[in-house]
Design a protein around this motif. Structure first.
Motif, PDB file in Angstrom:
ATOM      1  N   GLU A   1       0.813  -1.216   0.000  1.00 35.66           N
ATOM      2  CA  GLU A   1       0.000   0.000   0.000  1.00 35.66           C
ATOM      3  C   GLU A   1       0.854   1.277   0.000  1.00 35.66           C
ATOM      4  O   GLU A   1       0.622   2.206  -0.766  1.00 35.66           O
ATOM      5  CB  GLU A   1      -0.907  -0.002   1.228  1.00 35.66           C
ATOM      6  CG  GLU A   1      -2.108   0.899   1.061  1.00 35.66           C
ATOM      7  CD  GLU A   1      -3.090   0.730   2.198  1.00 35.66           C
ATOM      8  OE1 GLU A   1      -3.564   1.753   2.703  1.00 35.66           O
ATOM      9  OE2 GLU A   1      -3.381  -0.433   2.563  1.00 35.66           O
TER      10      GLU A   1
ATOM     11  N   GLU B   1       1.703   6.392  -7.057  1.00 36.79           N
ATOM     12  CA  GLU B   1       0.558   7.172  -7.514  1.00 36.79           C
ATOM     13  C   GLU B   1       0.866   8.677  -7.459  1.00 36.79           C
ATOM     14  O   GLU B   1       0.447   9.438  -8.321  1.00 36.79           O
ATOM     15  CB  GLU B   1      -0.641   6.852  -6.618  1.00 36.79           C
ATOM     16  CG  GLU B   1      -1.975   6.993  -7.309  1.00 36.79           C
ATOM     17  CD  GLU B   1      -3.120   6.654  -6.381  1.00 36.79           C
ATOM     18  OE1 GLU B   1      -2.919   5.897  -5.418  1.00 36.79           O
ATOM     19  OE2 GLU B   1      -4.216   7.160  -6.634  1.00 36.79           O
TER      20      GLU B   1
ATOM     21  N   GLY C   1      -4.293  11.575 -16.879  1.00 35.69           N
ATOM     22  CA  GLY C   1      -5.267  10.723 -16.211  1.00 35.69           C
ATOM     23  C   GLY C   1      -5.702   9.549 -17.058  1.00 35.69           C
ATOM     24  O   GLY C   1      -6.666   8.864 -16.742  1.00 35.69           O
ATOM     25  N   GLY C   2      -5.007   9.289 -18.174  1.00 37.53           N
ATOM     26  CA  GLY C   2      -5.347   8.140 -19.016  1.00 37.53           C
ATOM     27  C   GLY C   2      -6.688   8.293 -19.702  1.00 37.53           C
ATOM     28  O   GLY C   2      -7.376   7.304 -19.966  1.00 37.53           O
TER      29      GLY C   2
ATOM     30  N   ALA D   1      -7.995   4.320 -18.551  1.00 43.53           N
ATOM     31  CA  ALA D   1      -8.709   4.286 -17.274  1.00 43.53           C
ATOM     32  C   ALA D   1      -9.882   3.308 -17.304  1.00 43.53           C
ATOM     33  O   ALA D   1     -10.516   3.094 -16.288  1.00 43.53           O
ATOM     34  CB  ALA D   1      -9.207   5.685 -16.923  1.00 43.53           C
ATOM     35  N   ASP D   2     -10.181   2.717 -18.482  1.00 42.24           N
ATOM     36  CA  ASP D   2     -11.283   1.752 -18.503  1.00 42.24           C
ATOM     37  C   ASP D   2     -10.750   0.331 -18.355  1.00 42.24           C
ATOM     38  O   ASP D   2      -9.546   0.101 -18.295  1.00 42.24           O
ATOM     39  CB  ASP D   2     -12.143   1.939 -19.754  1.00 42.24           C
ATOM     40  CG  ASP D   2     -11.379   1.633 -21.034  1.00 42.24           C
ATOM     41  OD1 ASP D   2     -10.426   0.833 -20.995  1.00 42.24           O
ATOM     42  OD2 ASP D   2     -11.738   2.210 -22.080  1.00 42.24           O
ATOM     43  N   ASP D   3     -11.655  -0.623 -18.299  1.00 41.36           N
ATOM     44  CA  ASP D   3     -11.240  -1.997 -18.024  1.00 41.36           C
ATOM     45  C   ASP D   3     -11.190  -2.850 -19.285  1.00 41.36           C
ATOM     46  O   ASP D   3     -11.211  -4.064 -19.218  1.00 41.36           O
ATOM     47  CB  ASP D   3     -12.180  -2.620 -16.984  1.00 41.36           C
ATOM     48  CG  ASP D   3     -13.612  -2.675 -17.492  1.00 41.36           C
ATOM     49  OD1 ASP D   3     -13.906  -2.017 -18.517  1.00 41.36           O
ATOM     50  OD2 ASP D   3     -14.438  -3.358 -16.863  1.00 41.36           O
TER      51      ASP D   3
ATOM     52  N   LYS E   1      -3.554   1.770 -11.730  1.00 42.26           N
ATOM     53  CA  LYS E   1      -4.372   2.431 -10.705  1.00 42.26           C
ATOM     54  C   LYS E   1      -5.293   3.529 -11.236  1.00 42.26           C
ATOM     55  O   LYS E   1      -5.979   4.180 -10.460  1.00 42.26           O
ATOM     56  CB  LYS E   1      -3.456   2.997  -9.604  1.00 42.26           C
ATOM     57  CG  LYS E   1      -2.767   1.889  -8.830  1.00 42.26           C
ATOM     58  CD  LYS E   1      -2.144   2.378  -7.567  1.00 42.26           C
ATOM     59  CE  LYS E   1      -3.147   2.441  -6.438  1.00 42.26           C
ATOM     60  NZ  LYS E   1      -2.553   2.763  -5.146  1.00 42.26           N
ATOM     61  N   PHE E   2      -5.279   3.700 -12.556  1.00 40.23           N
ATOM     62  CA  PHE E   2      -6.270   4.630 -13.126  1.00 40.23           C
ATOM     63  C   PHE E   2      -7.689   4.129 -12.902  1.00 40.23           C
ATOM     64  O   PHE E   2      -8.651   4.866 -13.062  1.00 40.23           O
ATOM     65  CB  PHE E   2      -6.045   4.807 -14.621  1.00 40.23           C
ATOM     66  CG  PHE E   2      -4.987   5.820 -14.956  1.00 40.23           C
ATOM     67  CD1 PHE E   2      -4.847   6.968 -14.208  1.00 40.23           C
ATOM     68  CD2 PHE E   2      -4.134   5.619 -16.027  1.00 40.23           C
ATOM     69  CE1 PHE E   2      -3.882   7.907 -14.523  1.00 40.23           C
ATOM     70  CE2 PHE E   2      -3.164   6.551 -16.345  1.00 40.23           C
ATOM     71  CZ  PHE E   2      -3.035   7.696 -15.583  1.00 40.23           C
ATOM     72  N   GLY E   3      -7.816   2.868 -12.579  1.00 46.17           N
ATOM     73  CA  GLY E   3      -9.141   2.341 -12.280  1.00 46.17           C
ATOM     74  C   GLY E   3      -9.563   1.218 -13.202  1.00 46.17           C
ATOM     75  O   GLY E   3     -10.633   0.648 -13.042  1.00 46.17           O
ATOM     76  N   GLY E   4      -8.714   0.865 -14.163  1.00 51.36           N
ATOM     77  CA  GLY E   4      -9.111  -0.177 -15.101  1.00 51.36           C
ATOM     78  C   GLY E   4      -8.312  -1.462 -14.995  1.00 51.36           C
ATOM     79  O   GLY E   4      -8.592  -2.434 -15.682  1.00 51.36           O
TER      80      GLY E   4
END
Lengths: 285, 476
Positions: free
Chosen positions: A102, A109, A127-128, A138-140, A280-283
């Protein structure tokens, strides 16, 4: 100059010519003089403390030895010293381990922003967010896989998507049918006619029997709502891609899609950082 | 020679006015006479306010300093209140309050601040009092100024400067003591362990106090201080300020022995006592002027003279120009500026009070990521990225849980809020949160979403904080 002063009370210096032409003495106000002496004292003090007078090959150093560049370097060294424990760990760990830690992933990050800004965001956006012709990070939805290892491989070696141009092998009507079929797939209303054509023309060889793409080949998932070449008219966009392919040699209207390799540009530790940062952009998967 | 005579006459005319309007530029050192009186006593009392400056840092509350402006830790402790940088907006209301208070007081009663409370006035007053004790009356001081530097002069001056220096050192240390532990500071200063910042500040204060209160004195009010200039424009004909009663005093003339005063002679006997006692060396009889700090010492001096010559006191008195000139004076409540100032004062007080009463121990701030505003996921959901900043002002770390109003968002899922987060005390903890909502369940391009953090402290008391942000989706 006259012996006795005919203008005694006006504060003249006693220098009088031609009866009444005389030199007056009006000293500046006291506060002015105090400030003047204070500024002389300041200059001397400054010269003693700081570098001040340039000489032929060097300059006066001042007894503190302070320089602006020296202070800058010391500050930089302090920042690097603070980063060192993190950087050492990052160098020793795999990207997956960094992601799981972590403290380290938070460090990446926050510190990865500059690296991403310098190397990645020109195409992929801050931010991708992606750009016209460049994928959203940022997408999956990942053409070549969204695990941390796959992202690291993509950054290290680059990627070049490949789809043959079908303008010569398929008729315009067939291309139209297929384009409507894949757009329908993503919207949940695919037709049987298109499905039959999809199978008979062996599209599944690359895109898979379920049309969900294959990460090993970098072929697109045709069933989800995300398009690699995202244009307002989705059917027209799909028709162009089918007809002219992706990176197809000799076709002027082909799609260009190439990610350069960063292994010669970034250190291995930096690539690991970027992999974690992008993940870690979320995807990330 | 007629030509030359005219010439000399014109010169005389030219300089006649110059003598009337001498401006104190420090070329002549002002040595004011000290004498007792009502305003002198009042001035000593108002000087005492500054005792707080010297003893304030030594007050303790528990194991820490009661009032500590801790700049390295970015915390202001004022008794039980702890202010963090996030609360700094209240400072603007506090500053507004004092700025307007200065305006109100100045508009109504002149430069009360300058005459009675300003550190420049107070320190100079104390310094010249010491000077008076060592060097004697103004006449003696002027003589000493001109005297050669022989042994007696050196001794007198050495004594004076050492007392000045002592006060300056105390001033410097007391100032620094507000920003660091006062008791430790004394130990550190004398064991050479204090920070360089502390030493530099103390030395600057020693130098500044010596220079400003010992040497520059009233010149500061004339040439350095912006407030002196600002306040001058706040005064009008209705402001009650120390004024010379012109109709009663003029035409001024000296008393002559055995000879009655002429008919047109006023009450002013031209004894110049009002000028002699003035710490800034102005002549109040010339009317309101930039050099007047309105300390009222000339009133004391004039009243003493009036008593001596059996005339009513109050030739110099606190009065408005309208009052002096016999015009009708408007009562306070009929002056619009009184109401405007009162309104602004009220607003600033309300601002501070709301600020202080609304201070929460746990505060949430939400930053919505701007790039990208939203991400379409492969399953058709819309994902938004938020950074939640949890500020914990308590003295202990606290575990907090994060939630959002999922009633308004059908099928909302949150990533990053599945377990409790430790909000470290006295600082901000940032948490990254992803929120996913199916596209079909969104009704607007931008919808409000309310985040909530809550947690319990060691005693089991519940704290929570809410913050509204937006959930952004594609164009509909």
């Amino acid at each position: 100059m006259s012996e006795h002063n005919p203008f005694p009370d006006e504060g003249n210096t006693g220098h009088i010519w031609d009866d009444n032409l005389r030199e007056l003495s009006n000293p500046p106000p006291n506060w002015w003089m105090m400030a003047w002496y204070a500024s002389i004292a300041f200059v001397i003090g400054y010269g003693l403390i700081y570098p001040m007078i340039p000489l032929a090959t060097t300059h006066t150093k001042g007894f503190t030895g302070w320089t602006a560049i020296g202070e800058y370097k010391a500050d930089l060294a302090a920042v690097e010293a603070a980063r060192k424990p993190y950087e050492d760990k990052i160098a020793a760990m795999s990207a997956k381990e960094i992601l799981a830690d972590e403290a380290l992933s938070t460090y990446v990050e926050h510190s990865g922003k500059v690296l991403f800004g310098d190397n990645c965001s020109a195409c992929h956006g801050a931010g991708g967010a992606g750009n016209v012709g460049f994928p959203v990070l940022a997408d999956d939805d990942w053409l070549f896989g969204g695990t941390i290892e796959q992202i690291q491989t993509t950054i290290t070696n680059g990627r070049k998507g490949m789809m043959t141009a079908h303008a010569a092998t398929l008729s315009a009507a067939e291309i139209d049918t297929l384009a409507n079929y894949v757009v329908g797939l993503s919207e949940g209303n695919a037709d049987e006619k298109g499905k039959a054509l999809f199978q008979s023309k062996a599209c599944f060889a690359c895109h898979g029997m379920d049309a969900k793409g294959m990460a090993a080949l970098g072929s697109a998932n045709l069933t989800d709502g995300i398009w690699r070449f995202d244009e307002a008219d989705k059917v027209a966009s799909a028709k162009r891609t089918i007809a002219h392919g992706v990176n197809a040699a000799g076709d002027a209207k082909t799609r260009n899609a190439e990610m350069p390799a960063f292994k010669d540009k970034l250190s291995e530790a930096d690539i690991k950082k970027m992999a974690v940062y992008v993940y870690k952009f979320g995807g990330g998967k | 020679m007629a030509e030359k005579q005219i010439h000399e006459q014109s010169i005389e005319e030219l300089y006649a006015e110059a003598n009337e309007h001498t401006i104190n530029v420090g070329d002549v050192k002002i040595h004011a006479k000290r004498m007792g009186g009502k305003f002198r006593n009042l001035k000593w009392l108002s000087n005492l306010v500054w005792i707080v400056f010297f003893i304030g840092p030594y007050l303790r509350l528990g194991d820490r300093q009661a009032i500590l402006l801790d700049i390295p830790e970015r915390q202001f402790h004022i008794f039980n209140l702890t202010l963090l940088p996030q609360d700094l907006w209240m400072l603007s209301f506090v500053l507004l309050f004092f700025a307007i208070l200065l305006a109100v007081v100045t508009a109504l009663a002149g430069r009360i601040w300058c005459g009675f409370f300003c550190f420049q006035t107070v320190w100079t007053d104390v310094f010249t009092w010491i000077e008076d004790k060592f060097e004697g009356s103004p006449a003696k001081r002027r003589k000493l100024d001109k005297a050669k530097w022989d042994m007696p002069k050196i001794m007198i001056r050495a004594k004076k400067y050492s007392v000045w220096l002592l006060i300056s050192i105390l001033t410097g240390i007391s100032f620094v003591a507000w920003f660091t532990d006062a008791y430790d500071l004394w130990v550190d200063l004398f064991t050479l362990n204090a920070s360089s910042t502390a030493y530099i500040t103390v030395f600057l204060f020693i130098g500044g106090t010596m220079f400003l209160a010992g040497f520059l004195r009233e010149q500061t009010c004339f040439w350095l201080c912006p407030y002196a200039r600002i306040q001058a424009v706040m005064i009008d004909d209705t402001s009650i300020v120390p004024s010379y009663d012109v109709p009663r005093g003029e035409k001024r003339g000296r008393l002559l022995k055995g000879k009655p005063a002429s008919e047109d002679q006023g009450d002013c006997v031209d004894c110049n006592q009002c000028v002699a006692v003035c710490p800034t060396g102005v002549d109040i009889r010339g009317g309101q002027q930039e050099g007047c700090i309105m300390c009222g010492l000339c009133i004391d001096a004039c009243d003493a003279v009036m008593e001596k010559i059996n005339k009513p006191i109050g030739l110099i008195k606190y009065a408005s120009w309208d009052g002096i000139m016999g015009k009708e004076e408007k009562p306070l409540h009929k002056r619009p500026r009184v109401w405007v100032y009162t309104a602004i004062l009220l607003i600033s007080i309300i601002g501070v009070v709301t600020g202080l009463s609304g201070m929460e121990s746990l505060e949430l701030k939400v930053l919505h990521a701007r790039q990208p505003l939203f991400v379409v996921q492969s399953d058709g959901t819309i994902q938004n990225h938020y950074t939640l900043k949890v500020l914990n002002k308590m003295n202990e770390d606290m575990k907090v849980s994060i939630s959002a109003n999922d009633d308004d968002f059908k099928g909302l899922t949150m990533i990053g809020a599945d377990k409790e987060i430790v909000a470290a005390h006295g600082t901000v903890t940032a948490v990254t949160i992803f929120v996913k909502v199916p596209r079909k369940n969104l009704t607007e391009k931008s919808q409000p979403i309310v985040f909530n953090v809550e947690g319990k402290d060691g005693q089991g008391k519940l704290y929570q904080s809410k913050r509204e942000s937006v959930f952004i989706g594609p164009k509909r």
